[in-house]
Write an enzyme that holds these catalytic residues in place. Structure first.
Site, PDB file in Angstrom:
ATOM      1  N   PHE A  50       0.848  -1.193   0.000  1.00 22.48           N
ATOM      2  CA  PHE A  50       0.000   0.000   0.000  1.00 22.48           C
ATOM      3  C   PHE A  50       0.887   1.248   0.000  1.00 22.48           C
ATOM      4  O   PHE A  50       0.607   2.213  -0.700  1.00 22.48           O
ATOM      5  CB  PHE A  50      -0.930   0.017   1.222  1.00 22.48           C
ATOM      6  CG  PHE A  50      -2.278  -0.612   1.013  1.00 22.48           C
ATOM      7  CD1 PHE A  50      -2.435  -1.776   0.287  1.00 22.48           C
ATOM      8  CD2 PHE A  50      -3.410  -0.045   1.567  1.00 22.48           C
ATOM      9  CE1 PHE A  50      -3.692  -2.358   0.107  1.00 22.48           C
ATOM     10  CE2 PHE A  50      -4.674  -0.610   1.400  1.00 22.48           C
ATOM     11  CZ  PHE A  50      -4.814  -1.767   0.666  1.00 22.48           C
ATOM     12  N   ASN A  85       2.595   0.761  18.042  1.00 23.38           N
ATOM     13  CA  ASN A  85       1.195   0.404  18.205  1.00 23.38           C
ATOM     14  C   ASN A  85       0.336   1.667  18.187  1.00 23.38           C
ATOM     15  O   ASN A  85       0.562   2.583  18.991  1.00 23.38           O
ATOM     16  CB  ASN A  85       1.036  -0.331  19.539  1.00 23.38           C
ATOM     17  CG  ASN A  85      -0.324  -0.912  19.746  1.00 23.38           C
ATOM     18  OD1 ASN A  85      -1.330  -0.319  19.385  1.00 23.38           O
ATOM     19  ND2 ASN A  85      -0.361  -2.094  20.351  1.00 23.38           N
ATOM     20  N   ASP A 107      -4.803  -1.231   5.599  1.00 30.68           N
ATOM     21  CA  ASP A 107      -5.038  -2.642   5.284  1.00 30.68           C
ATOM     22  C   ASP A 107      -4.751  -3.464   6.541  1.00 30.68           C
ATOM     23  O   ASP A 107      -4.514  -4.659   6.477  1.00 30.68           O
ATOM     24  CB  ASP A 107      -4.139  -3.072   4.117  1.00 30.68           C
ATOM     25  CG  ASP A 107      -4.590  -4.378   3.493  1.00 30.68           C
ATOM     26  OD1 ASP A 107      -5.811  -4.558   3.324  1.00 30.68           O
ATOM     27  OD2 ASP A 107      -3.727  -5.219   3.180  1.00 30.68           O
ATOM     28  N   LYS A 147      -9.876  -1.553   6.032  1.00 26.56           N
ATOM     29  CA  LYS A 147     -10.297  -2.944   5.852  1.00 26.56           C
ATOM     30  C   LYS A 147     -11.096  -3.372   7.077  1.00 26.56           C
ATOM     31  O   LYS A 147     -10.703  -3.105   8.210  1.00 26.56           O
ATOM     32  CB  LYS A 147      -9.078  -3.854   5.691  1.00 26.56           C
ATOM     33  CG  LYS A 147      -9.464  -5.329   5.605  1.00 26.56           C
ATOM     34  CD  LYS A 147      -8.354  -6.220   5.106  1.00 26.56           C
ATOM     35  CE  LYS A 147      -7.189  -6.321   6.041  1.00 26.56           C
ATOM     36  NZ  LYS A 147      -6.153  -7.219   5.500  1.00 26.56           N
TER      37      LYS A 147
END
Length: 193
Positions: A50, A85, A107, A147
């Site tokens: 991506f 994170n 994604d 996603k």
């Protein structure tokens, strides 16, 4: 189980992309014109396909990629990688440095367990965090692509997106494996809350 190496995997290898998933982004972009001038954020960037496509479509901005894992991308300029994170404030503060973004793509998927209920719940929580980041760091008129795993509470995310984007669509690109329960939510033209 699916065939790991399929026509999209072969095509990605032949065209120099790091993963087959890039063809999902390419199809969505060709149909809905995701890219405009400005900074781009790629959440869940590893392995990097991506980001490869986003970098090639970068217009007057920088590409910021975030992932728990390293990415093997050798872009020469206008690229920043944040390893970490997205739930952590220190990672958010680094993301915020480059805001506002004209486009956020993700994604990202949680580590899957094989239990669809658990996996869709984890996907929901991840996408709620991405939605929060988008609300805090997208420019007015910006776009978001995420996603989502179907079969849980994903409709809540869809309705949240509808509350602050002018156009929201559910998209299932051809490159999504037939037995996968993933789809993409495309949200265009962000109106600040």
């Amino acid at each position: 189980m699916y065939n790991v190496f399929d026509e999209y995997s072969q095509k990605a290898k032949n065209e120099g992309y790091l993963a087959r998933s890039v063809y999902k982004l390419i199809e969505i972009d060709k149909k809905f014109s995701l890219f405009s001038s400005g900074n781009i954020l790629d959440i869940g960037a590893s392995p990097g396909s991506f980001s490869q496509y986003a970098y090639a479509n970068l217009k007057n901005g920088v590409l910021v990629a975030v992932d728990l894992n390293d990415v093997n991308l050798n872009f020469t300029s206008n690229f920043y990688f944040i390893k970490g994170n997205i739930y952590l404030d220190e990672v958010y503060q680094k993301i915020k440095i480059f805001s506002p973004y004209s486009l956020i793509v993700s994604d990202a998927a949680p580590s899957t367990t094989g239990n669809r209920l658990v996996d869709t719940s984890n996907s929901f929580n991840l996408n709620i965090r991405i939605f929060e980041l988008a609300c805090e760091s997208l420019m007015r008129g910006g776009n978001l692509l995420i996603k989502v795993f179907q079969g849980g509470e994903e409709e809540q995310i869809f309705y949240k997106l509808k509350s602050c984007f002018r156009v929201v669509k559910k998209v299932r690109p051809k490159a999504v494996r037939k037995n996968s329960f993933e789809i993409y939510f495309l949200a265009k033209d962000f109106a600040k809350l």
